[in-house]
Enzyme design. Structure first.
Site, PDB file in Angstrom:
ATOM      1  N   PHE A 153       0.812  -1.223   0.000  1.00 63.86           N
ATOM      2  CA  PHE A 153       0.000   0.000   0.000  1.00 63.86           C
ATOM      3  C   PHE A 153       0.839   1.263   0.000  1.00 63.86           C
ATOM      4  O   PHE A 153       0.361   2.337  -0.395  1.00 63.86           O
ATOM      5  CB  PHE A 153      -0.935   0.007   1.228  1.00 63.86           C
ATOM      6  CG  PHE A 153      -0.261   0.439   2.505  1.00 63.86           C
ATOM      7  CD1 PHE A 153      -0.117   1.793   2.806  1.00 63.86           C
ATOM      8  CD2 PHE A 153       0.264  -0.491   3.402  1.00 63.86           C
ATOM      9  CE1 PHE A 153       0.526   2.200   3.968  1.00 63.86           C
ATOM     10  CE2 PHE A 153       0.905  -0.090   4.555  1.00 63.86           C
ATOM     11  CZ  PHE A 153       1.038   1.260   4.835  1.00 63.86           C
ATOM     12  N   SER A 230       5.436  -6.926   3.305  1.00 60.44           N
ATOM     13  CA  SER A 230       5.975  -7.253   4.623  1.00 60.44           C
ATOM     14  C   SER A 230       6.749  -8.577   4.584  1.00 60.44           C
ATOM     15  O   SER A 230       6.533  -9.414   3.706  1.00 60.44           O
ATOM     16  CB  SER A 230       4.831  -7.347   5.634  1.00 60.44           C
ATOM     17  OG  SER A 230       3.916  -8.342   5.214  1.00 60.44           O
ATOM     18  N   CYS A 285       9.446   1.912   3.406  1.00 59.13           N
ATOM     19  CA  CYS A 285      10.346   0.804   3.714  1.00 59.13           C
ATOM     20  C   CYS A 285      11.759   1.302   3.957  1.00 59.13           C
ATOM     21  O   CYS A 285      12.586   0.582   4.497  1.00 59.13           O
ATOM     22  CB  CYS A 285      10.341  -0.202   2.580  1.00 59.13           C
ATOM     23  SG  CYS A 285      10.839   0.548   1.050  1.00 59.13           S
TER      24      CYS A 285
END
Ligand code: NAD
Length: 502
Positions: A153, A230, A285
């Protein structure tokens, strides 16, 4: 795409899907906390239709000349540039990040398109004349076929653009499964690819969650899968995709440390920690989530960070002057907020409590959480060990360089890291010794340019190949080595020996 429409569906074979979906998901505006639309979730049947469209388009597209593929990329580049604000607005409305940040992610994605425009050069092979008398050898790289991208996302435009421009330029066809939380940007990109002259079916989008992903992972016609998300899901994608015989690159989560040595410019370091910790509400990230302050500058650095955080303007992403928006969902906001209590319960000091930060112009139900700084964090605490993925900066105190390095190298993640120092020798030693894939020297978010490759080490990457740059081209192509002899008066003769150079 009808931009007024609040319902999103798949893009298959060059047009929106017209079927009726059994399952739909809600799309939220994180700044209001209200449902703003819905998105169809694909079952195996829609995934099969999208893969089928990609498989049908493959023979024509892979035979398209390099100049034709490049020219589609050049057209696409211009179209994305002229729609940059529109793409950014879609991202802000569904993700929540502020407008400048959303435009920035489109700009970084465009750099990969720029890179893909150079595909005729990137696919040059090698040629050796006369490897044996009258025999030539050369290498070529060919597309792998139908490839899939599964994306998170937090960068609904940039992360897909790490993948499909290079995959398409290499002659593959593509099925994208974007995050169900912010599906709209990918549909505008699909429209722009069609306008750029990409043949129908060469790029498809299916929405949804695990069911759609599992159908892609099991589909026999999908040859390669790129994933970003993830770590638990990345591991699953890698294991499942490779068990089905696919080539897989799966980029996972992160815990990025920024070491500040005592000789560093502390104002520069404090600016960097705040920018990299709280930009995009920490939902990057490559966000810095841990500052490792090397004695004796910890207190001074935390004071400087605290001063800067106090002035951050938290508010709706589409509001002029907002510097940090809401988190993506209510559940995620609540989960992030739990780490504030758990950190203090485990012995950390609350240097800045984001729950008390003012929100300017935000609706009460928005998914707000202000910037938080937890000081005196230690590696055994949950707020250190877990990837929080929100606006929470942990400060770990270290007695010296060696301890700072040991903390980072003991961490299971290895995505990004940075060192702040004016000592070139220390910086060089750090870049040599740290076990992390992307390293910054006085640069807090060292995202490689498109012509280098992006990716971490350890639990931040499953697979061998990083994304974009030369490794991206490598991932989306298969090498072939050719040994050729053309008829010559000297050819011929039976010889059962192993072929060796004469
Ligand atoms: P996520 O792992 O929840 O979801 C990523 C994708 O996988 C989405 O398309 C989602 O629909 C799908 N998915 C989710 N659960 C699944 C399951 N059980 N089985 C199959 N598919 C599933 O990640 P997210 O919350 O969307 O994104 C945030 C995460 O992505 C963070 O961990 C962040 O560090 C990571 N991330 C990493 C990078 C990188 O370059 N390493 C870049 C961006 C984001």
């Amino acid at each position: 795409m009808e931009h007024g429409s609040s319902h999103r569906t798949h893009w298959i074979g060059g047009k929106p899907w017209t079927g009726g979906a059994a399952i739909r998901g809600d799309i939220y505006n994180p700044a209001t906390g209200q449902v703003s639309g819905s998105v169809d979730f694909a079952t195996a049947a829609e995934v099969d239709a999208a893969v089928g469209a990609a498989a049908t388009a493959l023979p024509g597209w892979r035979e398209a000349s390099l100049t034709r593929r490049a020219s589609v990329m050049f057209e696409f580049r211009e179209l994305v540039r002229s729609h940059q604000a529109e793409l950014a607005a879609l991202i802000t409305a569904e993700h929540g990040k502020v407008a400048a940040d959303a435009a920035g992610e489109v700009a970084r994605g465009l750099e990969v398109v720029d890179f893909a425009c150079g595909i005729p050069h990137l696919l040059k092979g090698a040629f050796s004349e006369n490897v044996s008398t009258g025999v030539d050898a050369y290498s070529i790289r060919q597309p792998v076929g139908v490839v899939a991208g599964i994306t998170p996302f937090n960068f609904p435009a940039m992360v897909p653009m790490w993948m499909f421009p290079i995959a398409l330029a290499c002659g593959n066809t593509f099925v994208l499964k974007p995050s169900e939380k912010d599906p709209s940007a990918s549909l505008l990109l699909a429209e722009l690819l069609a306008q750029a002259g990409l043949p129908d079916g060469a790029f498809n989008v299916v929405h949804g969650g695990k069911e759609a992903v599992d159908a892609l992972l099991a589909h026999p016609d999908v040859r390669a899968v790129s994933f970003v998300g993830s770590t638990p899901v990345a591991r699953y994608i890698y294991e499942t995709g490779t068990a089905h015989g696919k080539r897989v690159q799966a980029l996972g989560g992160a815990k990025n440390h920024m070491v500040v040595l005592p000789d560093a410019d502390l104002d520069l370091a404090a600016d960097a920690a705040v920018n990299a910790g709280f930009g995009s509400a920490g939902e990057r990230c490559m966000a810095i989530s841990v500052v490792v302050a090397v004695d004796p500058i910890g207190d001074e650095l935390v004071d400087k960070i605290r001063d800067r955080v106090a002035g951050l303007r938290v508010g709706p992403g589409d509001q002029e002057g907002s510097e940090m928006g809401p988190l993506v969902t209510r559940e995620h906001r609540d989960k992030v907020a739990e780490y504030l209590d758990s950190g203090v319960a485990e012995g950390a000091t609350m240097a800045v409590d984001g729950r008390q930060h003012p929100v300017s112009g935000g609706a009460a139900d928005g998914f707000w959480l202000g910037p938080t700084v937890l000081d005196h964090v230690t590696p055994r605490m949950r707020c250190y060990a877990d990837e929080i993925f929100g606006p929470v900066l942990a400060v770990v105190r270290a007695v010296g360089y060696a301890e700072a390095l040991a903390v980072i190298n003991a961490n299971p993640y290895g995505n990004g890291t940075a060192i702040f120092t004016n000592d070139g020798g220390a910086a060089r030693r750090f870049t040599h010794e740290v076990e992390v894939g992307m390293v910054g020297v006085n640069v807090p978010i060292p995202v490689p340019m498109a012509f280098y490759s992006f990716g971490g080490w350890k639990a931040s990457l499953f697979g061998d190949t990083h994304v974009h740059g030369a490794e991206g081209v490598h991932f989306y192509t298969r090498g072939k080595a050719v040994t050729a002899r053309w008829l010559d008066p000297r050819h011929g003769g039976v010889n059962l020996g192993f072929p060796v150079n004469q």
